[in-house]
Every structure is written in C-alpha cells, then in structure tokens.
Design an enzyme around this catalytic site. Structure first.
Site, PDB file in Angstrom:
ATOM      1  N   GLY A  93       0.824  -1.209   0.000  1.00  0.00           N
ATOM      2  CA  GLY A  93       0.000   0.000   0.000  1.00  0.00           C
ATOM      3  C   GLY A  93       0.856   1.257   0.000  1.00  0.00           C
ATOM      4  N   THR A  94       1.967   1.204   0.688  1.00  0.00           N
ATOM      5  CA  THR A  94       2.869   2.357   0.749  1.00  0.00           C
ATOM      6  C   THR A  94       3.323   2.748  -0.652  1.00  0.00           C
ATOM      7  OG1 THR A  94       3.635   1.784   2.964  1.00  0.00           O
ATOM      8  CG2 THR A  94       5.150   3.078   1.609  1.00  0.00           C
ATOM      9  N   SER A 138      -3.835  -3.215   0.035  1.00  0.00           N
ATOM     10  CA  SER A 138      -2.714  -3.996   0.566  1.00  0.00           C
ATOM     11  C   SER A 138      -3.246  -5.319   1.097  1.00  0.00           C
ATOM     12  CB  SER A 138      -2.056  -3.195   1.692  1.00  0.00           C
ATOM     13  OG  SER A 138      -1.013  -3.942   2.257  1.00  0.00           O
ATOM     14  N   CYS A 140       1.309  12.236  23.336  1.00  0.00           N
ATOM     15  CA  CYS A 140       2.698  12.672  23.446  1.00  0.00           C
ATOM     16  C   CYS A 140       3.596  11.451  23.438  1.00  0.00           C
ATOM     17  CB  CYS A 140       2.942  13.400  24.757  1.00  0.00           C
ATOM     18  SG  CYS A 140       1.618  14.495  25.185  1.00  0.00           S
TER      19      CYS A 140
HETATM   20  N1  PLP Z   1      -2.340   3.179   4.507  1.00  0.00           N
HETATM   21  C1  PLP Z   1      -2.935   2.795   5.636  1.00  0.00           C
HETATM   22  C2  PLP Z   1      -4.181   3.485   6.066  1.00  0.00           C
HETATM   23  C3  PLP Z   1      -2.399   1.774   6.412  1.00  0.00           C
HETATM   24  O1  PLP Z   1      -3.000   1.407   7.548  1.00  0.00           O
HETATM   25  C4  PLP Z   1      -1.204   1.142   5.978  1.00  0.00           C
HETATM   26  C5  PLP Z   1      -0.582   0.091   6.801  1.00  0.00           C
HETATM   27  O2  PLP Z   1      -0.521   0.191   8.001  1.00  0.00           O
HETATM   28  C6  PLP Z   1      -0.640   1.561   4.769  1.00  0.00           C
HETATM   29  C7  PLP Z   1      -1.224   2.574   4.061  1.00  0.00           C
HETATM   30  C8  PLP Z   1       0.610   0.932   4.241  1.00  0.00           C
HETATM   31  O3  PLP Z   1       0.352  -0.341   3.724  1.00  0.00           O
HETATM   32  P1  PLP Z   1       1.538  -1.388   3.521  1.00  0.00           P
HETATM   33  O4  PLP Z   1       1.799  -2.012   4.846  1.00  0.00           O
HETATM   34  O5  PLP Z   1       1.013  -2.357   2.525  1.00  0.00           O
HETATM   35  O6  PLP Z   1       2.700  -0.627   3.009  1.00  0.00           O
END
Ligand code: PLP
Length: 377
Positions: free
Chosen positions: A71-72, A203, A330
C-alpha cells in the site's frame, strides 16, 4: 499460552485458503510472466486471472489496476506521479493520514513541487467538508490543478470518510481525488463505477492475504507515467518481475473477504462492541478516540485515564499474551506517541490502546483482555 491477537489493523493472519492457493502457484507455476513460452504464459495467465477477479470485485476495468509491492508504494506512486504527470500544483490532505501519504506530500512541499493545504478536522477526525469546498473553490478560481488525498478509514482511530461526497465535490471542482483505502478494502464494498474517485490503493496483508503485495487503481481518465523504470511489466507502469504468488494470494484473499463480508462484519462488530461494553463496566472514565459508533467496525481506539501505570499498559498486555497497539498524544517513555491521536487530542495525558479485530476473535478473548486490564489500570 494461546496469545490473543487484537492488532488486526496492523496486519492480519494469512487465511489457510489463501496459503493453499499460493502454494499451488509456488509449486507448479515458476515461469517468468514476461516469457513467451508455455511456462511464461502459464504464469501470465495466473496474474491476469487475479487482476480480473479484483476488477470484478471493484467494478473497474482490468486496465485500471496495477500491482505494487504494498500500500505504501501505491500511495507514493499516485501522489508523486499525479504532481509530476498531471500538472497538479496544490495537494489537499489531512494531518492524520498514514505516514506514507503524509511524508509523500511533505516531500513534494519540501522539494517545492506542490503546495500543501491541510483540511480542517473535528476532534473525531471527520473532514470539515465546508473547508474542503472553500479550498477547492479558491484553487479552481486561481486555475490551480488540485489533488485531494484523504484516507477512507483512519488506521489508528477508525474514522470513516464519506468517499462519495468527497468524490462528488472533487468532480464538481475539476480536482483529482485519491483515497487511501488500505483499511477499508475487503471490509466495505467499493464500487468504482459508481464512485468518481481517481485513485485508490490496497494492501493484501490487511485482509488475510500475504505481505509484500498491493495494488493501485488508476482511473483510465488519469493515466500516469511509470513509477519504476525498467521492463514493460504492468503495462510499462511498474517495472520488475511480478510477485506472482503474492498476486494470486491477494486476489484469493479479496475474493474471500467480499464473499464473507456480511458475516465477518457482523461478528467483528459484535465482538468489538462487547469489548466496549465490558470496558465501560470495568474501567472508570474510559473514552474512545475517533468515532466509535460510525467508524470502522474493526477498530476500537480506547483512551484510558491518565495514570502512572498507563505508560506500561501496552507492554503489560504483551506480557499477558495480548497483542494490541499503542500511540498516545505525546511521545514519552516506551509509548512512541501517535501523530493521529496527537493531532486530535493535543497534549492529552491519557493513554491510548488501539484494539483491532478479525473474524476469528471471540467473546472469551475479550473477557480475558478485560480481566487483564482490570489488574493493570
Ligand atoms: N495506509 C494505511 C491506512 C495503512 O494502515 C497502511 C498500513 O498500516 C498503509 C497505508 C501501508 O500499507 P503497507 O503495509 O502495505 O505498506
């Protein structure tokens, strides 16, 4: 000791049927999908069948789906390439996005490739639609091409975005719309033919698929140029020999998630609501971050009253065999702090534990968690 896993927003256990589908491919389908001989064609066929499955589930065309490593990567690809390739000069986003979105937009700003505008949020993390509309009006009037990047569900507190309302607003203002749907794919139906969103990301490991595989949907109206240069894989968009086992596992996991969506949803919601009810009976002054009623049904972000032992909660839960995740306003001691809770409740001395569920969690597990917490709070 049987551990209790309540950190399913971080990742989910692999479904045995997904493992089986991947093992078949691992054992019998070793070809390089770019080769034109029989082994290559067999590998290509497995990838394209997976793409077709996902396209059918999301009601989009196969030409709009591109596999990525996670997903990243999908989010980086959309945000950075929309600015590079589509003439975007303004990016509207929020300060509670996942770091892969937040840091991507911050990089664009620091490299002076686009200007960032942060949309206002309420203290549950809901987007101020009025403010969003005002910014879109101004950008449109100034002739600035805008990308809006707002997540469908927040991964820490679960607050949901009205994706259809934002999509309609963006469409009316000629703006591109990207939604990070990593936490909602497989949990909520998404009909891309009915939602004018330009880009979404997914993802597999968030819905019982394997790690190291994701995808990006890029609407055919907004074609971007390659993110990774090299071979012609993914129709020239994302070079590199495909993760065929991952792709097959992703499609299988998504198929199962949508087939079983209603029963999984009902079970998860019941178990999550049971935890809330038991906590309210047992722990004085317990509160929630985000929107516990209308938010994502798999997430309960619990805010515990300030106490000397609060900082140790997560570690003590782990030692008691319970996996959850932390993140208070924090950063102090062992609690690394959360930019999301910090944004919604600045300087709050309370301690946050995020519990997130899957369809295998049980009421008995919740009883055990509450009994443990009672001794720790
Ligand atoms: N976006 C959201 C909302 C997520 O929760 C995550 C993972 O924690 C990601 C993106 C990133 O996904 P990945 O772990 O496949 O890189």
């Amino acid at each position: 000791m049987n551990r209790i896993f309540l950190d399913n927003a971080a990742t989910t256990p692999l479904d045995p049927l997904v493992l089986e589908a991947m093992q078949q491919v691992m054992a019998h389908n070793f070809g390089n999908p770019s080769s034109i001989h029989a082994e290559g064609r067999q590998a290509r066929a497995a990838i394209e069948a997976a793409r077709k499955t996902i396209a059918n589930l999301l009601n989009c065309s196969i030409g709009e789906l591109f596999f990525t490593s996670c997903g990243t990567e999908a989010n980086n690809m959309v945000i950075k390439n929309a600015v590079r390739d589509l003439g975007v000069s303004k990016v509207i986003s929020s300060l509670i996005e996942h770091h892969c979105v937040l840091h991507s937009v911050e990089r664009l700003a620091s490299e002076q490739k686009a200007q960032i505008q942060w949309v206002k949020l309420d203290d549950q993390g809901h987007v101020d639609m009025q403010h969003l509309a005002e910014m879109l009006d101004q950008n449109q009037a100034a002739g600035e091409k805008t990308l809006v990047s707002l997540m469908h569900a927040n991964n820490e507190v679960g607050t949901l975005l009205d994706i259809n309302a934002v999509a309609a607003l963006c469409q009316a203002h000629g703006a591109y719309f990207h939604s990070d749907t990593v936490q909602t794919l497989g949990y909520y139906p998404i009909d891309l033919a009915a939602t004018p969103v330009g880009f979404i990301s997914g993802s597999a490991h968030k819905f019982h698929g394997p790690k190291g595989i994701g995808f990006v949907y890029i609407s055919s109206n907004n074609m971007l140029k390659p993110f990774i240069d090299g071979g012609a894989q993914e129709r020239n968009m994302r070079a590199g020999t495909e993760n065929i086992y991952g792709i097959v596992g992703l499609a299988k996991a998504m198929e199962l998630a949508y087939e079983q969506l209603e029963e999984r949803r009902q079970h998860i919601r019941r178990v999550r609501d049971y935890l809330a009810a038991q906590l309210e009976k047992t722990i004085p002054e317990v509160e929630y971050n985000g929107d516990p009623i209308e938010g994502h049904y798999k997430i309960l972000s619990v805010s515990f009253p300030p106490s000397a032992r609060g900082e140790m909660l997560l570690m003590n839960l782990d030692m008691a065999g319970i996996s959850a995740s932390g993140g208070s306003a924090c950063s102090s001691g062992i609690d690394v702090g959360s930019h999301v809770v910090g944004q919604l409740h600045p300087d709050s001395p309370r301690h946050t534990i995020r519990f997130s569920f899957n369809h295998h969690n049980t009421f008995a597990e919740v009883d055990a968690v509450v009994a443990s917490l009672k001794k720790m709070c």
